[in-house]
Design an enzyme around this catalytic site. Structure first.
Site, PDB file in Angstrom:
ATOM      1  N   HIS A 118      -6.785  -4.730 -26.347  1.00  0.00           N
ATOM      2  CA  HIS A 118      -6.077  -5.221 -25.168  1.00  0.00           C
ATOM      3  C   HIS A 118      -6.883  -6.351 -24.559  1.00  0.00           C
ATOM      4  CE1 HIS A 118      -3.919  -5.248 -21.379  1.00  0.00           C
ATOM      5  NE2 HIS A 118      -2.979  -4.593 -22.029  1.00  0.00           N
TER       6      HIS A 118
ATOM      7  N   ASP B 291       0.983   1.014 -26.270  1.00  0.00           N
ATOM      8  CA  ASP B 291       2.004   0.973 -27.320  1.00  0.00           C
ATOM      9  C   ASP B 291       1.686   1.842 -28.518  1.00  0.00           C
ATOM     10  OD1 ASP B 291       3.836  -0.655 -26.148  1.00  0.00           O
ATOM     11  OD2 ASP B 291       2.693  -2.455 -26.626  1.00  0.00           O
TER      12      ASP B 291
ATOM     13  N   HIS C 250       2.726  -8.673 -27.906  1.00  0.00           N
ATOM     14  CA  HIS C 250       2.945  -8.206 -26.526  1.00  0.00           C
ATOM     15  C   HIS C 250       3.866  -6.992 -26.600  1.00  0.00           C
ATOM     16  CE1 HIS C 250       3.237  -8.253 -22.293  1.00  0.00           C
ATOM     17  NE2 HIS C 250       4.001  -9.306 -22.086  1.00  0.00           N
TER      18      HIS C 250
HETATM   19  N1  ACO Z   1      -7.031  -4.932 -34.913  1.00  0.00           N
HETATM   20  C1  ACO Z   1      -8.130  -5.460 -35.492  1.00  0.00           C
HETATM   21  N2  ACO Z   1      -8.952  -6.372 -34.915  1.00  0.00           N
HETATM   22  C2  ACO Z   1      -8.602  -6.762 -33.669  1.00  0.00           C
HETATM   23  C3  ACO Z   1      -7.502  -6.246 -32.998  1.00  0.00           C
HETATM   24  C4  ACO Z   1      -6.693  -5.286 -33.656  1.00  0.00           C
HETATM   25  N3  ACO Z   1      -5.631  -4.760 -33.067  1.00  0.00           N
HETATM   26  N4  ACO Z   1      -7.409  -6.812 -31.770  1.00  0.00           N
HETATM   27  C5  ACO Z   1      -8.448  -7.656 -31.682  1.00  0.00           C
HETATM   28  N5  ACO Z   1      -9.172  -7.631 -32.839  1.00  0.00           N
HETATM   29  C6  ACO Z   1     -10.408  -8.362 -33.116  1.00  0.00           C
HETATM   30  C7  ACO Z   1     -10.089  -9.795 -33.523  1.00  0.00           C
HETATM   31  O1  ACO Z   1      -9.941  -9.915 -34.925  1.00  0.00           O
HETATM   32  C8  ACO Z   1     -11.317 -10.519 -33.002  1.00  0.00           C
HETATM   33  O2  ACO Z   1     -12.366 -10.283 -33.895  1.00  0.00           O
HETATM   34  P1  ACO Z   1     -13.552 -11.365 -34.127  1.00  0.00           P
HETATM   35  O3  ACO Z   1     -14.174 -11.601 -32.769  1.00  0.00           O
HETATM   36  O4  ACO Z   1     -14.462 -10.668 -35.103  1.00  0.00           O
HETATM   37  O5  ACO Z   1     -12.877 -12.576 -34.689  1.00  0.00           O
HETATM   38  C9  ACO Z   1     -11.639  -9.777 -31.698  1.00  0.00           C
HETATM   39  O6  ACO Z   1     -11.124  -8.438 -31.885  1.00  0.00           O
HETATM   40  C10 ACO Z   1     -11.008 -10.378 -30.460  1.00  0.00           C
HETATM   41  O7  ACO Z   1      -9.630 -10.542 -30.727  1.00  0.00           O
HETATM   42  P2  ACO Z   1      -8.681 -11.468 -29.853  1.00  0.00           P
HETATM   43  O8  ACO Z   1      -7.366 -11.645 -30.550  1.00  0.00           O
HETATM   44  O9  ACO Z   1      -9.433 -12.696 -29.448  1.00  0.00           O
HETATM   45  O10 ACO Z   1      -8.513 -10.566 -28.562  1.00  0.00           O
HETATM   46  P3  ACO Z   1      -7.452 -10.803 -27.424  1.00  0.00           P
HETATM   47  O11 ACO Z   1      -8.021 -10.183 -26.199  1.00  0.00           O
HETATM   48  O12 ACO Z   1      -7.028 -12.231 -27.344  1.00  0.00           O
HETATM   49  O13 ACO Z   1      -6.186  -9.990 -27.955  1.00  0.00           O
HETATM   50  C11 ACO Z   1      -4.502  -8.418 -28.287  1.00  0.00           C
HETATM   51  C12 ACO Z   1      -5.633  -8.897 -27.363  1.00  0.00           C
HETATM   52  C13 ACO Z   1      -3.490  -9.544 -28.530  1.00  0.00           C
HETATM   53  C14 ACO Z   1      -3.747  -7.279 -27.583  1.00  0.00           C
HETATM   54  C15 ACO Z   1      -5.101  -7.933 -29.629  1.00  0.00           C
HETATM   55  O14 ACO Z   1      -6.010  -6.881 -29.401  1.00  0.00           O
HETATM   56  C16 ACO Z   1      -4.037  -7.503 -30.646  1.00  0.00           C
HETATM   57  O15 ACO Z   1      -3.499  -8.349 -31.381  1.00  0.00           O
HETATM   58  N6  ACO Z   1      -3.706  -6.164 -30.690  1.00  0.00           N
HETATM   59  C17 ACO Z   1      -2.675  -5.709 -31.580  1.00  0.00           C
HETATM   60  C18 ACO Z   1      -1.308  -5.940 -30.946  1.00  0.00           C
HETATM   61  C19 ACO Z   1      -1.045  -5.011 -29.799  1.00  0.00           C
HETATM   62  O16 ACO Z   1      -1.243  -3.810 -29.893  1.00  0.00           O
HETATM   63  N7  ACO Z   1      -0.526  -5.589 -28.701  1.00  0.00           N
HETATM   64  C20 ACO Z   1      -0.148  -4.809 -27.533  1.00  0.00           C
HETATM   65  C21 ACO Z   1      -0.998  -5.164 -26.369  1.00  0.00           C
HETATM   66  S1  ACO Z   1      -0.563  -4.151 -25.018  1.00  0.00           S
HETATM   67  C22 ACO Z   1       0.801  -4.883 -24.399  1.00  0.00           C
HETATM   68  O17 ACO Z   1       1.097  -6.036 -24.553  1.00  0.00           O
HETATM   69  C23 ACO Z   1       1.657  -4.001 -23.604  1.00  0.00           C
END
Ligand code: ACO
Length: 435
Positions: free
Chosen positions: A314, A370, A275
């Site tokens: 996201h 971010d 987050h």
């Molecule tokens: N890098 C690589 N793969 C990713 C990423 C990433 N940053 N984010 C999601 N994925 C992939 C997952 O591995 C998954 O793949 P699969 O379906 O092949 O298994 C798919 O995308 C879905 O991922 P989830 O974690 O289920 O997606 P969710 O919507 O729950 O997660 C999140 C959103 C937590 C923001 C995620 O994209 C992430 O971890 N990003 C990196 C951290 C980040 O930048 N957070 C800031 C968010 S903005 C904020 O809070 C202000």
């Protein structure tokens, strides 16, 4: 039959149900059924009734809210109906904060009074300083912020008076006013520097920059480009509807805990690397990659799921994050003063390769707010540990507006989700089985 209904057939019993569908402002975005309507769907009289299962609340609305609207597919973010691009371009953070809380942009006299209230509450009780002095020299500033905000609860027992709108407003002034001071004190504590008291002649962000970076200069003046850049970044981070930390604020607040401890819980949720801790992780990742030519190898590791590309992806934006676009412009202005941050080249290369890559296209992964904010903060000399703190300061108004809305909403109850129990059936200890 009313079209705004959902017909359900329970194939276990053959029974049929008709459940009303309600919508918010946009029927296309935000049609819902009341989850309680599912409870009538039973196989027998003593059956608990059907629930919905939704880990991470990916498809569950927990409230009706009039504060922030996001259309993740179209990359739209609006506070109280105003597009984020317009607010970032035309309004200061404090004007935006007023809007988020009250629902309307302030008239000049209202804005003057709002400024007066926020600035007059910027000072911390001297005992708060003593409390912060007790932290170890290398304490993470976010841990200090979370604890200090929780401790404010002990200074303001009147905050328990939740149902008095005047008392609620006073806690809002206090929290919005004091957050930059707590944040700056946390930083100065870690540096072994004396605390700098707030200066009410400066803007909200100008005062914060001064409390952070003033050394021995007598007439310290914050750089106007940094002041405006931080103000825009604060506008972009002010609210984001029902995310993890806002949900923590509402959830803790729903037990009628006071706003200081509820906001400490929200800030704790924000601290997580998925987050608000993400911009800190982006910087660490860019340092780890080290140079542009290593970007392809890193992308391979991401695709092999060894690491996540921090600052990408996201929960709601599956097209692009509108805040990321605005931030790129801010970056140009800041680098015009500081010179180019070498990490920017690595970030741009990462973005270029990722946006053209099938994995990222298929998974709908785009830079989020971010991805660039950390690079800007670093260029402005904020240490990496301060990044989530820089997020918590502006998000305070969002948390408080959501908390206020929740308390006024007659449909809200104490947050108490259900579960689907998958543990052992009733059993006996060895002793009682032997009897
Ligand atoms: N890098 C690589 N793969 C990713 C990423 C990433 N940053 N984010 C999601 N994925 C992939 C997952 O591995 C998954 O793949 P699969 O379906 O092949 O298994 C798919 O995308 C879905 O991922 P989830 O974690 O289920 O997606 P969710 O919507 O729950 O997660 C999140 C959103 C937590 C923001 C995620 O994209 C992430 O971890 N990003 C990196 C951290 C980040 O930048 N957070 C800031 C968010 S903005 C904020 O809070 C202000």
């Amino acid at each position: 039959m009313d079209k705004n209904t959902l017909s359900i057939t329970d194939n276990r019993t053959g029974a049929q149900y008709v459940v009303p569908i309600f919508t918010g402002t946009y029927p296309r975005y935000g049609a819902a059924i009341n989850a309680q309507a599912l409870r009538q769907i039973k196989v027998s009289e003593d059956d608990f009734g059907l629930m919905s299962y939704d880990p991470g609340f990916t498809n569950t609305a927990c409230c009706k809210s009039a504060i922030t609207f996001i259309d993740g597919d179209r990359g739209i973010l609006r506070y109280r109906g105003f597009p984020i691009e317009e607010l970032a371009g035309r309004c200061t953070f404090l004007e935006t904060a007023f809007l988020i809380l009250h629902g309307e942009l302030p008239a000049p006299a209202q804005l003057q009074e709002w400024h007066r209230q926020i600035k007059s509450h910027a000072l911390l009780h001297e005992n708060t300083k003593k409390l912060m002095d007790g932290f170890h020299h290398d304490a993470h500033p976010m841990g200090m912020l979370v604890s200090t905000v929780a401790a404010l609860s002990t200074f303001y027992p009147d905050a328990k008076n939740l149902h008095d709108p005047v008392a609620r407003r006073l806690q809002t002034y206090r929290l919005v006013g004091k957050m930059p001071t707590i944040a700056a004190y946390a930083y100065r504590h870690s540096m072994g520097l004396p605390y700098v008291y707030p200066d009410e002649d400066l803007s909200y962000t100008g005062n914060f920059i001064r409390m952070m970076f003033k050394r021995t200069e007598v007439g310290y003046k914050p750089d106007p480009v940094f002041e405006r850049a931080l103000d825009v970044l604060f506008v972009l981070h002010a609210d984001h509807e029902q995310n993890c930390s806002t949900n923590a604020m509402r959830s803790v607040g729903s037990s009628h805990a006071d706003p200081y401890v509820a906001l400490a819980a929200a800030a704790a949720a924000l601290y997580g690397p998925l987050h608000g801790g993400a911009n800190e992780q982006v910087l660490r990742m860019l340092h780890e990659i080290g140079s542009k030519d290593k970007v392809s190898d890193y992308i391979k590791r991401v695709k092999a799921k060894e690491v996540r590309l921090m600052g990408f992806g996201h929960r709601v934006y599956k097209n692009y994050d509108p805040r990321a676009r605005i931030i790129k412009q801010v970056a140009d202005e800041v680098f015009g003063v500081t010179g180019r941050n070498p990490l920017l080249d690595i970030a741009l290369e990462l973005e270029r390769i990722a946006l053209a890559d099938d994995y990222f296209i298929k998974h709908k992964l785009y830079p989020n707010v971010d991805f660039y904010s950390g690079i800007i903060y670093q260029a402005m000399r904020f240490p990496v540990e301060m990044f989530p703190v820089l997020f918590a300061i502006p998000r305070t108004i969002g948390w408080l507006a959501q908390w206020d809305e929740m308390l006024k909403d007659p449909e809200q109850k104490i947050a108490r989700p259900q579960q689907v129990y998958v543990g052992a059936d009733c059993r006996k200890t060895a002793e009682s089985a032997a009897v």
